[in-house]
Design a protein around this motif. Structure first.
Motif, PDB file in Angstrom:
ATOM      1  N   ALA A   1      44.464  51.065  43.018  1.00 46.31           N
ATOM      2  CA  ALA A   1      43.890  50.972  41.668  1.00 46.31           C
ATOM      3  C   ALA A   1      43.684  52.383  41.135  1.00 46.31           C
ATOM      4  O   ALA A   1      43.595  53.346  41.902  1.00 46.31           O
ATOM      5  CB  ALA A   1      42.572  50.204  41.681  1.00 46.31           C
TER       6      ALA A   1
ATOM      7  N   PRO B   1      46.399  47.833  39.125  1.00 48.08           N
ATOM      8  CA  PRO B   1      45.319  47.773  38.134  1.00 48.08           C
ATOM      9  C   PRO B   1      44.849  49.151  37.680  1.00 48.08           C
ATOM     10  O   PRO B   1      44.722  50.071  38.492  1.00 48.08           O
ATOM     11  CB  PRO B   1      44.211  47.015  38.863  1.00 48.08           C
TER      12      PRO B   1
ATOM     13  N   ILE C   1      41.133  44.330  41.064  1.00 47.26           N
ATOM     14  CA  ILE C   1      41.898  44.409  42.312  1.00 47.26           C
ATOM     15  C   ILE C   1      42.150  43.007  42.855  1.00 47.26           C
ATOM     16  O   ILE C   1      43.249  42.685  43.314  1.00 47.26           O
ATOM     17  CB  ILE C   1      41.171  45.293  43.347  1.00 47.26           C
TER      18      ILE C   1
END
Length: 237
Positions: A50, A76, A118
């Motif tokens: 992420a 993400p 996530i």
């Protein structure tokens, strides 16, 4: 134990000083980039699980970093910014941001948002969900059946289509423009009244109290998010 790796992109040393240890304490590995160019190089070299991306960077605008990252990175991205401007948020979501947290922020809130994006990324497959649960609302996509507390909810075709778009987003914010274009076509990208009417109609049918909606969450000036609890996908997906 494998720690998920989160890249923090921010030019403020104090952000790294408190966010790095907070991420570590929460079970993540924190990586650091102080500029947009460093961030893009790091994402390309070793894609993180992420990214937390500040918009106010010294070399490149954060929006540009976001757009360039999305050319090759599908993970993400959580936007972090002191800029409280609606258009900025809309631009970020349209460019592929997964969520947005304003400075100053509480670490607990940022970690919660990070967990959600996530988890959503881990759930994503090519197969759409078969059943989506949001509170006492159940959406059976295969059977085109919507129930609330076990009772059937009767929706018009357009109301159902809107609900399915929100459900398939898996908790991600959908901007007004995204929804308008997907439901009514490119010529209606600015016709906000259409969307407001159908969101209002949907809330009347699925919310316990339409005046205080808990399922369809409004991000003022940006869009809507369905607050889902669970998305069940077909076996083998």
């Amino acid at each position: 134990m494998h720690r998920l790796r989160v890249l923090i992109v921010d030019d403020e040393p104090q952000i790294h000083r408190f966010l790095g240890p907070a991420l570590h304490a929460a079970g993540y590995e924190a990586a650091r980039a102080d500029t947009g160019r460093q961030a893009l190089a790091e994402i390309a070299r070793r894609p993180p699980d992420a990214v937390v991306l500040d918009l106010g960077l010294p070399d490149l605008d954060g929006q540009e970093v976001l757009r360039k990252a999305r050319d090759f990175y599908e993970g993400p991205i959580l936007i972090l910014s002191a800029r409280d401007r609606e258009m900025e948020k809309i631009e970020a979501f349209d460019a592929g941001a997964d969520d947005y947290v304003e400075k100053p922020f509480r670490v607990g809130e940022l970690l919660a948002r990070l967990r959600v994006i996530i988890r959503r990324q881990a759930r994503q497959t090519d197969a759409p969900p078969a059943i989506v649960q949001a509170g006492d609302l159940t959406i059976d996509v295969r059977r085109r059946l919507v129930t609330r507390a076990g009772e059937p909810v009767h929706l018009s075709p357009k109301e159902y289509e809107l609900l399915i778009k929100l459900a398939e987003a898996d908790g991600k914010v959908l901007t007004h423009k995204e929804l308008l274009i997907s439901l009514w076509g490119p010529a209606h990208g600015e016709d906000m009244q259409y969307l407001r009417v159908f969101i209002g109609q949907l809330r009347q049918k699925i919310e316990a109290d339409p005046a205080e909606p808990k399922l369809i969450y409004t991000l003022p000036g940006i869009g809507y998010r369905l607050m889902i609890d669970e998305a069940i996908r077909p076996a083998g997906a």
